[in-house]
Write an enzyme that holds these catalytic residues in place. Sequence first.
Site, PDB file in Angstrom:
ATOM      1  CG  HIS A 156      -8.853   0.409   0.077  1.00  0.00           C
ATOM      2  ND1 HIS A 156      -9.000   1.819  -0.676  1.00  0.00           N
ATOM      3  CD2 HIS A 156      -9.393  -0.178  -1.048  1.00  0.00           C
ATOM      4  CE1 HIS A 156      -9.528   1.757  -1.667  1.00  0.00           C
ATOM      5  NE2 HIS A 156      -9.864   0.678  -1.978  1.00  0.00           N
ATOM      6  CB  SER A 277      16.405  -0.679  20.316  1.00  0.00           C
ATOM      7  OG  SER A 277      16.251   0.124  21.336  1.00  0.00           O
ATOM      8  CE  LYS A 283      12.338  -0.959  18.452  1.00  0.00           C
ATOM      9  NZ  LYS A 283      11.196  -0.536  17.653  1.00  0.00           N
ATOM     10  CD  GLU A 290      12.849   1.856  10.049  1.00  0.00           C
ATOM     11  OE1 GLU A 290      13.453   2.635  10.732  1.00  0.00           O
ATOM     12  OE2 GLU A 290      12.405   0.684  10.527  1.00  0.00           O
TER      13      GLU A 290
END
Length: 456
Positions: A156, A277, A283, A290
């Site tokens: 979980h 970024s 970043k 992804e």
Amino acid sequence: MSKMWAGRTSAQTAKIADDFNSSIRFDKRMYKEDITGSIAHAYMLAKQNIISKEEADVLSQGLASILEDIETSKLEIDLNCEDIHMFIEQELTSRIGDTGKKLHTARSRNDQVALDLRMYLKNEADIIVDKTKKLIFAIIEKAQEYKSAIMPGYTHLQRAQPVLFSHQLLSYAFMLMRDIDRLKDSKKRMNVSPIGCCALAGTTYDTDRYFEAEKLGFEKIVLNSLDGVSDRDFCVEMLSALSILMMHLSRLSEEIILWSSWEFKFIELSDAYTTGSSIMPQKKNSDMAELVRGKTGRVYGDLIGTLTMLKGLPLAYNKDMQEDKESIFDACDTVKMCLDVYIGMIETMKAFTDNMKKAAQGGFINATDLADYLTKKGMPFRSAYKISGEIVSKCISEGYVLETLPLEEYKAFSDLFEEDLFEEIDLNTCVNKRKSVGGTSIESVENQIKYLKENL
Ligand code: ARG
């Protein structure tokens, strides 16, 4: 343009209809399979005395010269042709004259395309299996590098029990092993030749389908001609196997993305496999992971598209089936790219084992071991479970963890607690006691690595 099938109609199709109908843009990649198939067909025709041996030689040489010219970029595939089969036949006739017109005896584009696609995909399946193996090796190597690093195992997404990072990584190797199995299995049913089924009903010529199939490396032949030209199960099966493989990569991607976040900081991907970024200078984004997660949707789309395309088709061939190729080619290309990028990404990934350990120490993930301690000293598990829960609750409200709560406090809950308790709830003990087959102990991880290596 005058059509090879002109006769029944005047073949003055509208330009837009030609463009709409044409598949050469995407089926041109099967040129080699088409030529190899045609050479085998020519020799089968000669063996059965349907054409002469000399004619078969002329056909074969013509076809071989086309293959060579395509591969050396001397011949450009004409995108004005309807499909790769028409292009090659047309080119052959322009090179060798009327003998070229004999090639299409006792076959149809319907069995021809089914043959080419099976041949093409058998090879793709091998390539994908190979890349998957490389990824498994990269995972095994990472597992070996960080074999004894402890991290929280989750259920979980809550800290549950301590596990070895290597154990967690290897679970993906096992998933990928099943993917290899599925790909090999789908290849078995691909390895059945449809050539000779002709348009749909077979042929009146005395052909030898077994000879042709064997020449092309097929194990068996399709025994019902209607089935032979209309079956695309092998595409669906391969797409399913690829979808499951992508699902596995997508789940690993999700973990990699989480682990790379400041909140976790369990791993860092190499600069070579991350991006920055355009506005936020701090970043470092896990774009590769992804994208793999995103492209999983695309491969599922290829599967669902193909299943839906097939679902209402009456026998035998229907033009709808031309749509099979863009889906299966897209899925193969996508999976190959994802695997390639993944291999490098895993090989260069670094782990922050201290952060993993710290996270493992913070979440009472040894509470099960605390309950097991009491159980092994004679308390029924359910009672031990209850007491352990109460101790966790006390620790939380008083700012302790199980390792720092003094023994006297433990004794207030049960006389069974002794000094040896602290050894038992130490995370290293928790991990290395889990020696059950498939468990998270170092010993078990070593056995898993051994198994994987032996079975690759
Ligand atoms: N380009 C076609 C396809 O990919 C080849 C088969 C054409 N057959 C036909 N009867 N029109 O499906």
